[in-house]
Enzyme design. Structure first.
Site, mmCIF file in Angstrom:
data_model
loop_
_atom_site.group_PDB
_atom_site.id
_atom_site.type_symbol
_atom_site.label_atom_id
_atom_site.label_comp_id
_atom_site.label_asym_id
_atom_site.label_seq_id
_atom_site.Cartn_x
_atom_site.Cartn_y
_atom_site.Cartn_z
ATOM 1 N N ARG A 148 -8.852 27.649 0.668
ATOM 2 C CA ARG A 148 -7.697 28.287 1.289
ATOM 3 C C ARG A 148 -7.134 27.385 2.380
ATOM 4 O O ARG A 148 -7.697 26.348 2.717
ATOM 5 C CB ARG A 148 -8.095 29.637 1.878
ATOM 6 N N ASP A 206 -22.050 24.223 1.262
ATOM 7 C CA ASP A 206 -22.216 24.411 2.696
ATOM 8 C C ASP A 206 -22.355 23.012 3.268
ATOM 9 O O ASP A 206 -23.352 22.329 3.042
ATOM 10 C CB ASP A 206 -23.469 25.244 2.973
ATOM 11 N N THR A 219 -1.589 28.748 9.784
ATOM 12 C CA THR A 219 -2.557 29.277 8.825
ATOM 13 C C THR A 219 -3.326 30.411 9.504
ATOM 14 O O THR A 219 -3.131 30.694 10.689
ATOM 15 C CB THR A 219 -3.542 28.188 8.393
ATOM 16 N N TYR A 225 -14.633 22.641 20.604
ATOM 17 C CA TYR A 225 -13.948 22.264 19.371
ATOM 18 C C TYR A 225 -13.311 20.879 19.515
ATOM 19 O O TYR A 225 -13.434 20.032 18.627
ATOM 20 C CB TYR A 225 -12.885 23.304 19.030
ATOM 21 N N LYS A 240 -13.973 17.395 17.294
ATOM 22 C CA LYS A 240 -12.921 16.669 16.584
ATOM 23 C C LYS A 240 -12.771 15.245 17.125
ATOM 24 O O LYS A 240 -12.371 14.337 16.393
ATOM 25 C CB LYS A 240 -11.601 17.441 16.666
ATOM 26 N N ASN A 281 -12.516 18.321 4.952
ATOM 27 C CA ASN A 281 -11.600 19.260 5.599
ATOM 28 C C ASN A 281 -12.307 20.452 6.237
ATOM 29 O O ASN A 281 -11.809 21.029 7.197
ATOM 30 C CB ASN A 281 -10.576 19.763 4.571
ATOM 31 N N ASP A 297 -16.685 24.690 -1.417
ATOM 32 C CA ASP A 297 -16.520 25.714 -0.383
ATOM 33 C C ASP A 297 -17.681 26.701 -0.459
ATOM 34 O O ASP A 297 -18.308 26.858 -1.519
ATOM 35 C CB ASP A 297 -15.195 26.468 -0.581
#
Length: 267
Positions: free
Chosen positions: A18, A65, A198, A161, A165, A92, A39
């Site tokens: 998704r 996973d 999203t 987070y 990244k 991703n 996924d």
């Protein structure tokens, strides 16, 4: 007519069931690549793969996973078996848990590190082993890691987070150097998407309101747009188009790079 500049390529997209991942998978397929969706959302991954198959490309799905080394090994073997090769990996899959620094929870930090850092590292490990000379695929290839504009700007409430990244960016550059020096024939790059509407992106906007940094979601989104020179949010298609470029021969002399897709927000 869609460009078929990825004809003959075989790709694995993690977190591809998704959102951004599904859009990237569709763009790769439109460009001619065969695509496997990896996924933990097994049923949705199958649905997404079935949708891709309608465009006439070879496709499939596999449970993955990204924090599990053994699942990575199995997934890559499955890609090679399903598609007859493997030369594109899109790392991703990722998670974001919003928190002010004063309210950080150790378990949340560890979870983001596990998915966003360990997952990317394991993906590159198994891609290299398969794509390099002597590997199961042994045709070289391209790895694109999804970082974030959060890696290069100070955005409130996402400190952990942002750290993960930033780590993706650093790992990308080291991996690109290793792959080049060791003759793997694999290019490694990353992208820095800005905020995208999203489910994950809008959850962040909602969370910003919840921690008291904006009056409502519209204000939260407007504050991001105000920091963006192009004056709007990114679309999933714009992110996907950049990924296709990085995987194609048009980017054949690009490796170790971070490409911003943020409307200028991070400059």
């Amino acid at each position: 007519m869609k460009s078929k500049r990825l004809d003959g390529r075989k790709a694995l997209v993690t977190g591809g069931a998704r959102g951004i991942g599904a859009s990237i998978a569709q763009a790769l397929a439109d460009a001619g690549a065969a695509v496997v969706i990896g996924d933990v959302l097994v049923d949705l991954a199958k649905e997404t793969a079935a949708g891709l198959a309608k465009s006439g490309v070879a496709t499939g799905s596999v449970r993955l996973d990204v924090t599990d080394d053994a699942q990575w090994e199995s997934a890559v073997a499955s890609v090679v078996a399903q598609l007859g090769g493997f030369d594109i990996l899109i790392n991703n899959a990722g998670i974001e848990i919003t928190s002010l620094v004063a309210d950080l929870k150790a378990e949340d930090i560890r979870r983001m590190c596990d998915v966003n850092i360990v997952g990317v590292g394991l993906g590159m490990k198994h891609a290299f082993r398969s794509m390099r000379p002597g590997g199961a695929a042994a045709q070289g290839g391209s790895v694109v890691n999804v970082s974030s504009v959060a890696a290069i700007i100070a955005f409130p409430a996402i400190s952990a987070y942002s750290a993960t990244k930033s780590a993706v960016d650093r790992m990308t550059r080291v991996a690109a150097m290793e792959a080049g020096k060791l003759g793997y024939g694999v290019r490694v790059n990353c992208i820095y998407p800005g905020l995208i509407p999203t489910d994950m992106g809008m959850k962040l906007a909602t969370d910003i309101v919840a921690v008291g940094l904006a009056a409502d979601v519209e204000v939260a989104v407007a504050s991001v747009i105000a920091q963006t020179p192009l004056g709007r949010l990114a679309t999933v298609e714009e992110v996907a188009d950049a990924v296709v470029f990085l995987c194609s021969d048009d980017a054949r002399f690009i490796t170790g790079a971070g490409v911003p897709i943020d409307g200028g927000m991070g400059m």
